[in-house]
Scaffold this motif. Structure first.
Motif, PDB file in Angstrom:
ATOM      1  N   LEU A 271       0.853  -1.176   0.000  1.00 10.66           N
ATOM      2  CA  LEU A 271       0.000   0.000   0.000  1.00 10.66           C
ATOM      3  C   LEU A 271       0.893   1.231   0.000  1.00 10.66           C
ATOM      4  N   ARG A 272       0.583   2.153  -0.886  1.00 14.54           N
ATOM      5  CA  ARG A 272       1.363   3.397  -0.950  1.00 14.54           C
ATOM      6  C   ARG A 272       0.422   4.561  -0.693  1.00 14.54           C
ATOM      7  N   LEU A 300      -9.300  -5.533   1.052  1.00 15.78           N
ATOM      8  CA  LEU A 300      -9.074  -6.027  -0.296  1.00 15.78           C
ATOM      9  C   LEU A 300      -9.611  -7.449  -0.389  1.00 15.78           C
ATOM     10  N   LEU A 301     -10.197  -7.787  -1.532  1.00 11.74           N
ATOM     11  CA  LEU A 301     -10.646  -9.142  -1.830  1.00 11.74           C
ATOM     12  C   LEU A 301      -9.647  -9.748  -2.811  1.00 11.74           C
ATOM     13  N   PHE A 302      -9.176 -10.942  -2.523  1.00  9.78           N
ATOM     14  CA  PHE A 302      -8.171 -11.530  -3.405  1.00  9.78           C
ATOM     15  C   PHE A 302      -8.321 -13.045  -3.497  1.00  9.78           C
ATOM     16  N   ASP A 338      -8.034  -7.223   5.826  1.00  8.20           N
ATOM     17  CA  ASP A 338      -8.391  -5.959   6.455  1.00  8.20           C
ATOM     18  C   ASP A 338      -7.201  -5.005   6.393  1.00  8.20           C
ATOM     19  N   ILE A 339      -7.447  -3.783   5.929  1.00  8.98           N
ATOM     20  CA  ILE A 339      -6.354  -2.820   5.764  1.00  8.98           C
ATOM     21  C   ILE A 339      -5.781  -2.379   7.102  1.00  8.98           C
ATOM     22  N   ALA A 340      -6.613  -2.145   8.089  1.00  6.58           N
ATOM     23  CA  ALA A 340      -6.138  -1.611   9.370  1.00  6.58           C
ATOM     24  C   ALA A 340      -5.308  -2.626  10.137  1.00  6.58           C
ATOM     25  N   SER A 341      -5.771  -3.871  10.212  1.00  4.71           N
ATOM     26  CA  SER A 341      -5.101  -4.865  11.053  1.00  4.71           C
ATOM     27  C   SER A 341      -4.243  -5.850  10.296  1.00  4.71           C
ATOM     28  N   GLY A 342      -4.503  -6.012   8.990  1.00  6.11           N
ATOM     29  CA  GLY A 342      -3.797  -7.026   8.214  1.00  6.11           C
ATOM     30  C   GLY A 342      -4.388  -8.415   8.376  1.00  6.11           C
ATOM     31  N   LEU A 343      -5.498  -8.540   9.102  1.00 10.86           N
ATOM     32  CA  LEU A 343      -6.134  -9.830   9.318  1.00 10.86           C
ATOM     33  C   LEU A 343      -6.742 -10.339   8.006  1.00 10.86           C
ATOM     34  N   VAL A 344      -6.511 -11.637   7.749  1.00  4.48           N
ATOM     35  CA  VAL A 344      -7.027 -12.276   6.538  1.00  4.48           C
ATOM     36  C   VAL A 344      -8.094 -13.288   6.943  1.00  4.48           C
ATOM     37  N   ARG A 345      -9.224 -13.286   6.228  1.00  2.00           N
ATOM     38  CA  ARG A 345     -10.251 -14.285   6.488  1.00  2.00           C
ATOM     39  C   ARG A 345     -10.703 -14.906   5.168  1.00  2.00           C
TER      40      ARG A 345
END
Length: 849
Positions: A271-272, A300-302, A338-345
């Protein structure tokens, strides 16, 4: 046009007067170089250079920096350590005896492949570069093998060596090994220029349409280094706001709130902050696939792929036809970070891979698809379209389709349904305009409005001739459509409320990539090319439908290159259809001369588009003294459903007639083409066409088939996508129920009819059209005693992507045509020396240019 003629005439005069006339001898030719462009003496201590252990690097750095400025011209200024030096035209013999560093430049023009030596008499410690590559100096000379074209020679030396006056001489190996010397900053295009030019491969526009992120890539031939950079530009004035170097990202996208620019570089997701320029590593995972921002900018959805682990298996039982594909057993599922925490689900799970197609503007619904194994009907594939809601992950299946080329939500409400891209033969749709007994071409993309329950689809493009290949939703509900229209790939805006298609002014023939802002008045950014236009980045105000140029590689990379004209040309075939085409002329075209002709075609289901360069570089062929004719035989999309349906169950019938008829008509209409010197080339389906044509006509003097199909049954059963493509091109036909198609249309069964010399090319790792297709034809022609050559490119698949191997592949193509159309086998023999003693190529009695 008048300007072009002046340039051509001026260059022709320069070519005839720049060097002294060659001295002919039995051994070859000698041409003195009477003038050079000289820069110097350079403000560098020769004693310090001689003692420096990094001499090679210093010399290379000098050549690298000067080469970036392009070809020098007399009077051109070069700032060096606070001084201004000027390039000056000079007689080599006038060099004084001072120990000083000088740089000389000359340009060598070869009208054919030549071999010889550049003698460097009377110079101290010369270092020579030819086209950016350092050359070995031995016995005060450089051995050169020059293909047809322009060659820049740079010579760095330390002044006169001894009392004798310095001199430069070209010593041709044989009488035909002649070059012309000139000092003008003009040249023909080369393979290196086409592949090394800095171009844009990724772009993203800010939501408000005010800034554009661009990823550039290029190549420095001297430094042998890839040049990559990313920049953000202000679209108001085109100025660069931020710029940094780094790998070309796999994907780049602006957050909907405009704060972040997300970039994927290999397995890292960055992220920039576009205001501060601060970069933050969001995630680092192997096998990150397609991704996009959630509309709330908070995540983000990936797609995340788990590669299949074979565990050193000694054998493999195929689970289906697709199991030959390298990645078939990999599993891709959808995740959210999640952008704030970096948590991936995880959002999906299962044994079947999923593909994210769209996110509705509210962010509450996701549109996805999964591929199913089902061979019951052509094209022997099946896709399930389904919805997923957030955050409860409730799934709703929508429809199961044989062909799915794209889908979007048609509105915010569930009842609005979907936009769907599929073929005209969609069973639940009304896309076909053909009589019931005519089988449509499934590749001729149509736009449908799919009902929310997936039960029916209404075509909105039945009367729209172009084939639709992609769709993007605009603010307000309109669609931006990628289409194939003839040999162009323009954009259309679909006014959903009015049901109207409007052509967008893109400023290019071919759109390669695009991004559109999400505001009320959308701004479009795109990059693309034209048949005679190198890559441009254009910005389009969609409200006014007007394009403007932001980046133009014609100015930055091709300013000194002379191209020939590209002209459109059509003819009416015997069936009454108008067949589109275009042709490329050599840069020094002269109507009083007769030129050899190269005919290029595909013949499959898509036209040969107007890309400036690509796998088959028409401008390069024209620069080598050929007229190049490109035509669009019947069966391709982009001309309406009746036209494209002629591809189905034909396998070359209509296409072969059009190529033969078109070539004869073109030659009859253009007296500058020599009818005895016509060559033809095609690749993939076009390679099949080359083989098929060789069994049906002796119109061509020599032929090339790259990755051609010789046996339809072999391709159908062995090619990774053979059964799927045949499910469209041979719909309903199989080896057991249509022997006429699979045998009589397979060129190898008629190999005994071939009289044209044939070059077979293939990557030896081709999974699309396996190398065995070319090997089968090679075996047949060898046993029949026919004139045939076969070249396999090591480690390459259907497309030759490796840079150096591509150069050699391109050289092989031109060398074969030189051999067969110009009676000049020397380049071919230089590439493949073992052919020199057995090559049967006879001189062509014609006024070759």
């Amino acid at each position: 046009m008048k300007h072009l003629l002046r340039v051509v005439v001026l260059f022709a005069l320069l070519m005839s007067t720049a060097g002294a006339a060659p001295d002919k001898s039995a051994a070859g030719t000698e041409s003195p170089v009477g003038q050079v462009l000289a820069l110097g003496p350079l403000p560098v201590s020769t004693a310090a250079i001689a003692a420096d252990a990094k001499l090679d690097e210093l010399e290379r750095a000098l050549a690298m920096q000067l080469a970036r400025a392009g070809l020098p011209k007399a009077g051109g200024e070069v700032p060096v350590f606070g001084r201004t030096l000027r390039w000056q035209s000079a007689d080599p013999a006038a060099l004084d005896g001072a120990d000083a560093l000088w740089l000389w430049s000359v340009n060598l023009e070869a009208s054919r492949y030549v071999e010889g030596r550049l003698a460097l008499d009377g110079l101290r410690k010369p270092v020579v570069w030819r086209d950016g590559q350092v050359q070995a100096v031995k016995d005060a000379a450089v051995e050169l093998k020059l293909p047809t074209g322009s060659h820049a020679v740079w010579l760095l030396h330390r002044g006169r060596d001894g009392k004798d006056a310095p001199r430069l001489r070209w010593l041709g190996k044989a009488a035909h090994d002649r070059v012309t010397v000139h000092l003008q900053p003009a040249r023909r295009v080369s393979a290196q220029l086409l592949t090394n030019a800095q171009t844009v491969s990724k772009l993203a526009i800010s939501p408000d349409g005010k800034r554009l992120a661009l990823a550039f890539g290029g190549r420095d031939e001297v430094a042998k280094a890839d040049l990559r950079r990313l920049e953000i530009r202000d679209l108001a004035d085109g100025g660069i706001v931020q710029q940094w170097t780094g790998p070309i990202p796999a994907a780049v996208a602006w957050s909907p709130d405009g704060r972040w620019l997300a970039l994927q570089q290999d397995k890292q997701l960055w992220l920039r902050d576009v205001r501060s320029g601060e970069a933050r590593l969001l995630a680092e995972h192997d096998s990150i696939g397609d991704w996009r921002w959630h509309p709330d900018s908070g995540s983000l959805l990936f797609e995340w792929t788990r590669p299949f682990d074979a565990k050193d298996a000694k054998v493999k039982r195929l689970r289906g036809l697709e199991d030959r594909w390298k990645t078939f057993r990999d599993n891709s599922q959808l995740f959210q970070i999640d952008i704030a925490s970096g948590l991936v689900r995880p959002l999906t799970a299962g044994k079947t891979s999923v593909n994210l197609l769209d996110v509705d503007p509210s962010g509450r619904r996701l549109l996805l698809s999964e591929r199913l194994i089902d061979y019951a009907e052509p094209p022997h594939s099946q896709f399930r379209l389904f919805e997923l809601t957030l955050p409860d992950l409730a799934r709703r299946d929508i429809a199961t389709l044989r062909t799915l080329d794209g889908a979007l939500f048609a509105g915010d409400a569930a009842a609005d349904g979907y936009w769907l891209l599929s073929g005209p033969d969609l069973p639940i749709g009304d896309g076909s305009t053909l009589p019931a007994e005519v089988v449509p071409n499934s590749f001729d993309g149509q736009l449908y409005r799919l009902a929310a329950d997936g039960a029916r689809a209404r075509s909105v493009s039945r009367d729209f001739t172009p084939a639709i290949t992609g769709l993007t939703r605009l603010a307000g509900g309109d669609l931006l459509l990628n289409v194939v229209e003839g040999d162009r790939t323009p954009l259309y805006r679909y006014r959903a409320g009015a049901g109207r298609f409007e052509r967008v002014d893109t400023g290019v023939d071919l759109v390669d990539g695009l991004a559109v802002s999400t505001g009320r008045d959308p701004v479009l950014a795109l990059y693309g090319t034209g048949a005679a236009v190198p890559q441009r980045v254009n910005v389009v105000d969609l409200a006014r439908n007007k394009a403007r140029v932001l980046v133009d590689s014609a100015r930055s990379d091709y300013a000194q290159v002379r191209f020939g004209e590209v002209r459109d040309w059509t003819f009416a075939n015997s069936a009454g259809d108008t067949i589109d085409g275009r042709y490329y002329l050599p840069p020094d075209f002269d109507t009083a001369r007769r030129y050899p002709l190269i005919v290029y075609y595909y013949g499959g289901t898509t036209p040969v588009n107007r890309q400036f360069t690509g796998r088959y570089p028409f401008h390069l062929w024209a620069a080598n003294g050929y007229v190049v004719y490109v035509l669009q035989p019947r069966g391709t999309i982009g001309y309406g459903q009746r036209y494209s349906a002629l591809h189905v169950n034909a396998w070359g019938d209509y296409a072969a007639d059009d190529i033969i008829e078109g070539t004869r008509a073109f030659v009859a209409a253009h007296p500058f083409v020599d009818p005895k010197r016509i060559g033809n080339i095609g690749a993939s389906y076009g390679g099949f066409m080359t083989m098929l044509l060789a069994t049906r006509t002796d119109l061509f003097a020599t032929s090339i088939a790259h990755a051609g199909i010789s046996d339809l049954t072999g391709y159908w059963g062995e090619g990774w996508w053979g059964y799927g493509y045949s499910g469209v091109a041979s719909r309903g036909s199989f080896p057991w129920n249509n022997r006429e198609l699979y045998v009589e249309h397979s060129p190898v069964y008629h190999a005994d009819r071939i009289t044209t010399p044939l070059l077979l090319l293939t990557g030896d790792a081709d999974t699309n059209v396996p190398p065995g297709e070319s090997r089968t034809m090679y075996t047949a022609l060898k046993l029949l005693g026919k004139e045939v050559e076969m070249v396999e490119v090591a480690g390459q698949d259907h497309h030759i992507l490796d840079r150096e191997k591509r150069y050699l592949w391109w050289d092989t193509i031109l060398a074969w045509f030189d051999r067969g159309l110009k009676g000049e086998p020397q380049w071919w023999q230089g590439l493949y020396p073992e052919t020199a003693e057995t090559d049967a190529a006879a001189p062509v009695a014609a006024d070759a240019p």
